[in-house]
Design an enzyme around this catalytic site. Structure first.
Site, PDB file in Angstrom:
ATOM      1  N   GLY A  23       6.802   3.535  13.092  1.00 63.14           N
ATOM      2  CA  GLY A  23       7.786   4.097  12.019  1.00 63.14           C
ATOM      3  C   GLY A  23       8.324   5.569  12.286  1.00 63.14           C
ATOM      4  CB  VAL A  75       2.810  -1.765  12.901  1.00 60.28           C
ATOM      5  CG1 VAL A  75       3.681  -0.744  13.690  1.00 60.28           C
ATOM      6  CG2 VAL A  75       2.875  -1.169  11.408  1.00 60.28           C
ATOM      7  CG  ASN A 101       4.591   8.350  10.679  1.00 62.35           C
ATOM      8  OD1 ASN A 101       4.339   9.317  10.208  1.00 62.35           O
ATOM      9  ND2 ASN A 101       6.285   7.790  10.775  1.00 62.35           N
ATOM     10  CE1 TYR A 167      -0.246   6.240   1.634  1.00 63.93           C
ATOM     11  CE2 TYR A 167      -1.599   7.737   0.498  1.00 63.93           C
ATOM     12  CZ  TYR A 167      -0.691   7.466   1.641  1.00 63.93           C
ATOM     13  OH  TYR A 167      -0.267   8.626   2.565  1.00 63.93           O
ATOM     14  CE  LYS A 171      -1.986   6.763   4.838  1.00 64.33           C
ATOM     15  NZ  LYS A 171      -1.135   6.873   6.076  1.00 64.33           N
TER      16      LYS A 171
HETATM   17  N1  NAP Z   1       5.570  12.035   2.654  1.00 64.16           N
HETATM   18  C1  NAP Z   1       4.515  12.587   2.060  1.00 64.16           C
HETATM   19  O1  NAP Z   1       4.772  13.422   1.292  1.00 64.16           O
HETATM   20  C2  NAP Z   1       3.309  12.083   2.821  1.00 64.16           C
HETATM   21  C3  NAP Z   1       2.012  12.706   2.130  1.00 64.16           C
HETATM   22  C4  NAP Z   1       0.809  12.246   2.884  1.00 64.16           C
HETATM   23  C5  NAP Z   1       0.921  11.133   3.629  1.00 64.16           C
HETATM   24  N2  NAP Z   1       1.930  10.974   4.011  1.00 64.16           N
HETATM   25  C6  NAP Z   1       1.831  10.244   5.532  1.00 64.16           C
HETATM   26  O2  NAP Z   1       2.513  10.412   6.508  1.00 64.16           O
HETATM   27  C7  NAP Z   1       3.462   9.129   7.127  1.00 64.16           C
HETATM   28  C8  NAP Z   1       4.695   9.282   7.157  1.00 64.16           C
HETATM   29  O3  NAP Z   1       5.354   9.344   5.914  1.00 64.16           O
HETATM   30  P1  NAP Z   1       6.615   9.194   5.238  1.00 64.16           P
HETATM   31  O4  NAP Z   1       6.753   9.495   4.060  1.00 64.16           O
HETATM   32  O5  NAP Z   1       7.632   9.788   6.526  1.00 64.16           O
HETATM   33  O6  NAP Z   1       6.786   7.716   5.585  1.00 64.16           O
HETATM   34  P2  NAP Z   1       8.073   6.468   5.063  1.00 64.16           P
HETATM   35  O7  NAP Z   1       9.089   7.159   4.994  1.00 64.16           O
HETATM   36  O8  NAP Z   1       7.472   5.822   3.937  1.00 64.16           O
HETATM   37  O9  NAP Z   1       7.743   5.466   6.308  1.00 64.16           O
HETATM   38  C9  NAP Z   1       8.198   5.892   7.733  1.00 64.16           C
HETATM   39  C10 NAP Z   1       8.445   4.578   8.023  1.00 64.16           C
HETATM   40  O10 NAP Z   1       7.423   3.565   8.185  1.00 64.16           O
HETATM   41  C11 NAP Z   1       8.208   2.551   8.597  1.00 64.16           C
HETATM   42  N3  NAP Z   1       7.302   1.196   8.309  1.00 64.16           N
HETATM   43  C12 NAP Z   1       6.955   0.942   7.133  1.00 64.16           C
HETATM   44  N4  NAP Z   1       6.221  -0.366   7.121  1.00 64.16           N
HETATM   45  C13 NAP Z   1       6.273  -0.707   8.471  1.00 64.16           C
HETATM   46  C14 NAP Z   1       5.858  -1.894   9.284  1.00 64.16           C
HETATM   47  N5  NAP Z   1       5.041  -2.829   8.654  1.00 64.16           N
HETATM   48  N6  NAP Z   1       6.095  -1.712  10.601  1.00 64.16           N
HETATM   49  C15 NAP Z   1       6.857  -0.821  11.247  1.00 64.16           C
HETATM   50  N7  NAP Z   1       7.290   0.278  10.453  1.00 64.16           N
HETATM   51  C16 NAP Z   1       7.080   0.312   9.269  1.00 64.16           C
HETATM   52  C17 NAP Z   1       9.592   2.445   8.055  1.00 64.16           C
HETATM   53  O11 NAP Z   1      10.210   1.859   9.062  1.00 64.16           O
HETATM   54  P3  NAP Z   1      11.707   1.237   8.900  1.00 64.16           P
HETATM   55  O12 NAP Z   1      12.471   2.338   7.948  1.00 64.16           O
HETATM   56  O13 NAP Z   1      12.414   0.798  10.142  1.00 64.16           O
HETATM   57  O14 NAP Z   1      11.602   0.358   8.048  1.00 64.16           O
HETATM   58  C18 NAP Z   1       9.658   3.913   7.744  1.00 64.16           C
HETATM   59  O15 NAP Z   1      10.909   4.335   8.140  1.00 64.16           O
HETATM   60  C19 NAP Z   1       2.615   8.047   6.355  1.00 64.16           C
HETATM   61  O16 NAP Z   1       1.544   7.394   6.986  1.00 64.16           O
HETATM   62  C20 NAP Z   1       2.370   8.432   4.801  1.00 64.16           C
HETATM   63  O17 NAP Z   1       1.176   7.985   4.267  1.00 64.16           O
HETATM   64  C21 NAP Z   1       3.104  11.249   3.679  1.00 64.16           C
END
Ligand code: NAP
Length: 251
Positions: A23, A75, A101, A167, A171
């Site tokens: 991702g 994935v 990620n 979720y 995790k």
């Molecule tokens: N943002 C926050 O505040 C926050 C807080 C706590 C934890 N996290 C954790 O940090 C990580 C990244 O967060 P984020 O907010 O940057 O993530 P996000 O924007 O929601 O997702 C990141 C990428 O994951 C890809 N994705 C989703 N399902 C997929 C699959 N089945 N196969 C391959 N790729 C897939 C998507 O790719 P495509 O665009 O190519 O579809 C998306 O661009 C995550 O694990 C999240 O749980 C984030």
């Protein structure tokens, strides 16, 4: 299905360390890819639907003199994941770091959660990470490599999260997987840790009163995460840990 993007791409320079970020085309994953490239890593960016963003990121990193390649794979699909790793084995021939990620987050109160919601979170966030670890571990043992799974602040304290239960469960499961890999593969030279953000500034549901929820009184930045990743990569005696990067949120 994993697919190679650029047939004319130069070969991976010898001795260059390779990171795969799932991702990785946008947001946190892309930021970590840029940080790794700045630190001299070669990078494979996995994406699912963000073809254009992945291609732009690869071009950006290559323009700065780095090695980067994008591979499309869902994935949550074990065939896609196996194909992606076969491509890395064939094209780059090594792997030094896997960052799991990908993490979908669709909060809703537990009474409204459907079996479909449950399956989507567990299949993507937990099974997807396992599929990647399964394929990565033989390669990581060759390079004394490591795994960094992206978690969620407070995941090691096992508290109720009734607003995002699938979720949270995914995790917590990912943390259990992280620790089990650390215990099983430490003797084979592989470390596994978790990097756990709280509220990042790009979050879809930032609280109205950040000061009340976060002792350090601000949302985390992508740079905060990159800094912590650098620490984990350099901390050669740290394994099986979840490192909260959360300003004290959920203590
Ligand atoms: N943002 C926050 O505040 C926050 C807080 C706590 C934890 N996290 C954790 O940090 C990580 C990244 O967060 P984020 O907010 O940057 O993530 P996000 O924007 O929601 O997702 C990141 C990428 O994951 C890809 N994705 C989703 N399902 C997929 C699959 N089945 N196969 C391959 N790729 C897939 C998507 O790719 P495509 O665009 O190519 O579809 C998306 O661009 C995550 O694990 C999240 O749980 C984030």
């Amino acid at each position: 299905m994993g697919r190679q993007e650029a047939p004319t791409r130069p070969a991976l320079p010898p001795h260059k360390r390779l990171a795969l970020i799932t991702g990785g085309a946008r947001r946190l994953g892309a930021h970590l890819a840029r940080m790794l490239a700045d630190d001299g890593w070669a990078v494979v960016v996995n994406y699912r639907s963000s073809d254009a963003a992945a291609a732009r990121l690869v071009d950006e990193l290559a323009a700065k003199g780095g090695y980067a390649r994008a591979i499309r794979a869902d994935v949550s699909d074990k065939v896609d994941v196996a194909t992606m790793f076969a491509s890395i084995d064939q094209v780059e021939g090594r792997l030094d770091l896997l960052i799991n990620n990908v993490g979908i987050y669709q909060p809703k109160p537990l009474p409204q959660v459907t079996p479909e919601d449950w399956d989507a979170h567990l299949q993507t966030n937990l099974s997807g990470a396992f599929y990647c670890c399964y394929s990565a571990l033989p390669m990581l043992q060759q390079t004394n490599g490591s795994i960094v799974n992206i978690g969620y602040a407070g995941v090691d304290a096992l508290r109720a999260n009734p607003h995002a239960t699938p979720y949270e469960v995914s995790k917590v499961g990912l943390l259990a997987l992280t620790k089990a890999i650390a215990a099983s593969y430490g003797p084979h030279g592989v470390r596994a840790n978790m990097l756990s953000p709280g509220h990042l500034s790009n979050s879809i549901d930032l609280p109205d009163d950040m000061d009340a929820e976060v002792p350090l009184r601000r949302a985390g930045t992508l740079d905060d995460m990159a800094q912590a990743l650098r620490y984990l990569l350099s901390a050669e005696y740290v394994t099986g840990q979840s490192l909260d990067v959360a300003g004290g949120y959920r203590l």
